[in-house]
Design a protein around this motif. Structure first.
Motif, mmCIF file in Angstrom:
data_model
loop_
_atom_site.group_PDB
_atom_site.id
_atom_site.type_symbol
_atom_site.label_atom_id
_atom_site.label_comp_id
_atom_site.label_asym_id
_atom_site.label_seq_id
_atom_site.Cartn_x
_atom_site.Cartn_y
_atom_site.Cartn_z
ATOM 1 N N HIS A 51 -11.313 -2.534 -4.079
ATOM 2 C CA HIS A 51 -12.679 -3.442 -3.820
ATOM 3 C C HIS A 51 -13.236 -3.373 -2.475
ATOM 4 N N MET A 52 -12.418 -2.826 -1.693
ATOM 5 C CA MET A 52 -12.596 -2.465 -0.097
ATOM 6 C C MET A 52 -13.829 -1.518 -0.025
ATOM 7 N N ASN A 53 -14.657 -1.873 0.994
ATOM 8 C CA ASN A 53 -15.659 -0.736 1.130
ATOM 9 C C ASN A 53 -15.585 -0.633 2.934
ATOM 10 N N VAL A 54 -14.419 -0.016 3.284
ATOM 11 C CA VAL A 54 -14.153 0.072 4.912
ATOM 12 C C VAL A 54 -14.347 1.458 5.415
ATOM 13 N N GLU A 55 -15.151 1.724 6.566
ATOM 14 C CA GLU A 55 -14.981 2.806 7.164
ATOM 15 C C GLU A 55 -13.485 3.334 7.412
ATOM 16 N N GLY A 56 -13.393 4.615 7.406
ATOM 17 C CA GLY A 56 -12.035 5.140 7.824
ATOM 18 C C GLY A 56 -11.025 5.122 6.476
ATOM 19 N N SER A 57 -11.840 4.917 5.158
ATOM 20 C CA SER A 57 -10.794 5.264 4.128
ATOM 21 C C SER A 57 -11.391 6.287 2.986
ATOM 22 N N SER A 58 -12.015 7.238 3.594
ATOM 23 C CA SER A 58 -12.648 8.256 2.739
ATOM 24 C C SER A 58 -11.227 8.880 1.788
ATOM 25 N N GLY A 59 -11.395 8.885 0.683
ATOM 26 C CA GLY A 59 -10.565 9.645 0.051
ATOM 27 C C GLY A 59 -9.416 9.060 -0.430
ATOM 28 N N LEU A 60 -8.644 7.964 0.392
ATOM 29 C CA LEU A 60 -7.620 7.641 0.383
ATOM 30 C C LEU A 60 -6.864 6.900 -1.120
ATOM 31 N N LEU A 61 -7.897 6.488 -1.832
ATOM 32 C CA LEU A 61 -7.575 5.925 -2.958
ATOM 33 C C LEU A 61 -8.231 6.653 -4.248
ATOM 34 N N ARG A 62 -8.633 7.813 -4.011
ATOM 35 C CA ARG A 62 -9.106 8.683 -4.762
ATOM 36 C C ARG A 62 -8.376 8.912 -6.019
ATOM 37 N N ASP B 200 -4.750 9.823 8.774
ATOM 38 C CA ASP B 200 -5.253 10.239 7.064
ATOM 39 C C ASP B 200 -6.678 9.711 7.035
ATOM 40 N N GLN B 201 -7.370 9.174 7.857
ATOM 41 C CA GLN B 201 -8.385 8.454 7.643
ATOM 42 C C GLN B 201 -9.829 9.250 7.173
ATOM 43 N N SER B 202 -9.540 10.482 7.579
ATOM 44 C CA SER B 202 -10.859 11.537 7.215
ATOM 45 C C SER B 202 -10.139 12.468 6.240
ATOM 46 N N THR B 203 -9.231 12.082 5.511
ATOM 47 C CA THR B 203 -8.331 12.987 4.331
ATOM 48 C C THR B 203 -8.339 12.172 2.922
ATOM 49 N N THR B 204 -7.851 12.918 2.115
ATOM 50 C CA THR B 204 -7.352 12.187 1.007
ATOM 51 C C THR B 204 -6.029 11.404 0.952
ATOM 52 N N GLY B 205 -5.472 11.578 1.914
ATOM 53 C CA GLY B 205 -4.284 10.507 2.505
ATOM 54 C C GLY B 205 -2.922 10.995 1.972
ATOM 55 N N SER B 206 -2.010 10.351 2.382
ATOM 56 C CA SER B 206 -0.517 10.950 2.063
ATOM 57 C C SER B 206 0.396 9.810 1.521
ATOM 58 N N ASN B 207 -0.392 8.385 1.256
ATOM 59 C CA ASN B 207 0.468 7.350 0.700
ATOM 60 C C ASN B 207 -0.324 6.511 -0.293
ATOM 61 N N LEU B 208 0.437 6.347 -1.566
ATOM 62 C CA LEU B 208 0.008 5.413 -2.182
ATOM 63 C C LEU B 208 1.348 4.548 -2.866
ATOM 64 N N PHE B 209 0.928 3.484 -2.654
ATOM 65 C CA PHE B 209 2.174 2.266 -2.864
ATOM 66 C C PHE B 209 1.958 1.924 -4.202
ATOM 67 N N THR B 210 2.945 1.597 -5.162
ATOM 68 C CA THR B 210 2.527 1.133 -6.432
ATOM 69 C C THR B 210 3.629 -0.092 -6.684
ATOM 70 N N PRO B 211 3.165 -1.432 -6.803
ATOM 71 C CA PRO B 211 4.197 -2.436 -6.719
ATOM 72 C C PRO B 211 4.708 -2.432 -8.157
ATOM 73 N N SER B 212 6.090 -2.835 -8.283
ATOM 74 C CA SER B 212 6.793 -2.635 -9.379
ATOM 75 C C SER B 212 8.054 -3.461 -9.271
ATOM 76 N N ASP B 213 9.126 -3.079 -10.293
ATOM 77 C CA ASP B 213 10.197 -4.174 -10.186
ATOM 78 C C ASP B 213 11.485 -3.240 -9.495
ATOM 79 N N HIS B 214 11.211 -2.094 -8.624
ATOM 80 C CA HIS B 214 12.232 -1.374 -8.297
ATOM 81 C C HIS B 214 11.803 -0.353 -7.146
ATOM 82 N N PHE B 215 12.562 0.222 -6.627
ATOM 83 C CA PHE B 215 12.212 1.547 -5.372
ATOM 84 C C PHE B 215 12.347 2.664 -6.010
#
Length: 442
Positions: free
Chosen positions: A178-189, A203-218
């Motif tokens: 839901h965010m629209n913040v500069e420096g987030s290009s492609g991170l959530l693509r 990572d702020q001008s790339t497609t990013g290297s981290n996506l975190f998924t909340p769950s019940d384990h690691f």
């Protein structure tokens, strides 16, 4: 010039088959014909090998080779071109790199008296400027490697996710849908509902290297990029139509944490898909470790070949970037030489698998795999965690290792085969140790 029986026997095995495959994790060329080093942020070796070695490999029996790996672009576009040129001149068929993506992705074909062989070669772990691309309008495609990019998700517990989001929010680097913040290009693509990312500075001008998924384990989860996977499967299907035997080579230098004894999820996903698309043999490498062999739908998947020649200590010229990344005083660059230590990863004692592997002989009958014969080799150190040196070169404080494959015997042979046996059993494959040779029979 080498005529030791233990070495000559290796050569005889390479020459005995209808054809021999190898992976070449270096570049062939003269330093006068290549670009300056094309990367600068990686602690690792920069590989350039005398083109005569390409001819030596063909003389030794190598007929077809994969070239796509994380060192393919060490010396830029000219390094890619020189490696291709010198393989052509030596008579080695090759796949995995090219002047654009179509050329890098296309199969290589080898004619033998018993049928036509095809090879598709791909790599995971390269930087974005190393990926080959397609041309568009008047813009040429980028020379480089046939990439199979991996997507990574970090699955974490709900409380950890809450805390990480709070930290990210306080630092101003949290990124959600839901965010629209500069420096987030492609991170959530590539994000799915509920996932979030941290906009790390690099990572702020790339497609990013981290996506975190909340769950019940690691868990760290990796999947193959769908477009890269689809493109490679098309090449495999083409090869299956045009050839009698199809090899797929996958070089992966990334892992889901430490480089353990199990291939990451995206590799297993791609290996199974490659077999389903028509591959007859899947060959993995990149961790410099021997890993298990899986038989999937009657076809072999070798997840880790290990090292066969390990001679990166003898690289003739080392660029500024390597000295800097290993912590040497680059203000004294003209006094530094390729004999400086350290300059190369993994080449010390305490590495159980770096200095050993095996010659794998695949026997096909009626178009189906009948047997894999495994002859273990050692590269100049004993096969143990301490890896004591028994074929030294030079007389420095840290003697170098010969690095050529000798037929392994005794405890060395048993250690290599027992590792393959244990890791293959974990994949449902029975490997029988027959004296100092391993056998997988179907």
């Amino acid at each position: 010039m080498h005529d030791e029986p233990e070495f000559v026997e290796v050569l005889e095995k390479l020459r005995h088959s209808d054809f021999t495959y190898a992976h070449i994790e270096t570049n062939f060329g003269h330093f006068s014909e290549v670009d300056a080093p094309a990367r600068s942020d990686q602690i690792g070796s920069y590989f350039m090998t005398d083109p005569q070695v390409a001819h030596d490999l063909h003389w030794a029996g190598v007929d077809i080779a994969s070239l796509a790996n994380n060192h393919s672009f060490d010396y830029g576009v000219k390094g890619i071109a020189s490696s291709i040129r010198h393989c052509d001149e030596a008579g080695i068929k090759h796949a995995g790199t090219g002047s654009d993506l179509e050329e890098a992705r296309e199969p290589a074909y080898l004619e033998t008296k018993n049928g036509r062989v095809a090879l598709v070669s791909t790599s995971t772990g390269n930087k974005s400027h190393e990926w080959a691309t397609h041309p568009k309008a008047s813009l040429p495609g980028r020379p480089g490697v046939n990439a199979l990019r991996a997507r990574t998700r970090y699955v974490i517990g709900q409380e950890a996710a809450r805390q990480l989001k709070e930290i990210g929010s306080q630092l101003g680097i949290l990124r959600e849908h839901h965010m629209n913040v500069e420096g987030s290009s492609g991170l959530l693509r590539n994000a799915e509902d509920g996932e979030f990312s941290l906009a790390m500075p690099n990572d702020q001008s790339t497609t990013g290297s981290n996506l975190f998924t909340p769950s019940d384990h690691f868990e760290v989860q990796t999947t193959a990029d769908p477009r890269d996977k689809e493109g490679n499967l098309r090449s495999i299907a083409e090869a299956a139509t045009m050839a009698d035997l199809v090899l797929v080579a996958h070089h992966f230098s990334v892992s889901e944490g430490g480089r353990g004894d199990t291939a990451p999820g995206f590799v297993r996903e791609f290996a199974h898909a490659a077999i389903d698309a028509g591959a007859d043999v899947f060959i993995g490498h990149g961790w410099h470790k021997t890993l298990g062999i899986e038989i999937y739908n009657g076809k072999p998947i070798v997840y880790g070949l290990g090292n066969f020649f390990a001679q990166s200590e003898f690289v003739r010229r080392v660029p500024f970037d390597a000295y800097e990344s290993w912590g040497h005083d680059v203000d004294r660059l003209t006094t530094l030489t390729p004999a400086a230590h350290p300059l190369h990863p993994g080449l010390t004692a305490g590495n159980l698998t770096w200095w050993s592997s095996a010659v794998l002989n695949f026997v096909f009958s009626g178009g189906k795999l009948a047997e894999i014969e495994m002859t273990p080799v050692e590269l100049g150190r004993e096969v143990s965690r301490e890896a004591p040196l028994h074929r030294p070169v030079g007389s420095g404080d840290a003697p170098l290792t010969d690095g050529r494959p000798y037929i392994a015997t005794g405890e060395n042979a048993q250690a290599i085969l027992e590792r393959y046996q244990r890791l293959s059993a974990d994949l449902g494959t029975e490997l029988v140790i027959d004296g100092e040779v391993g056998r997988i029979r179907l």
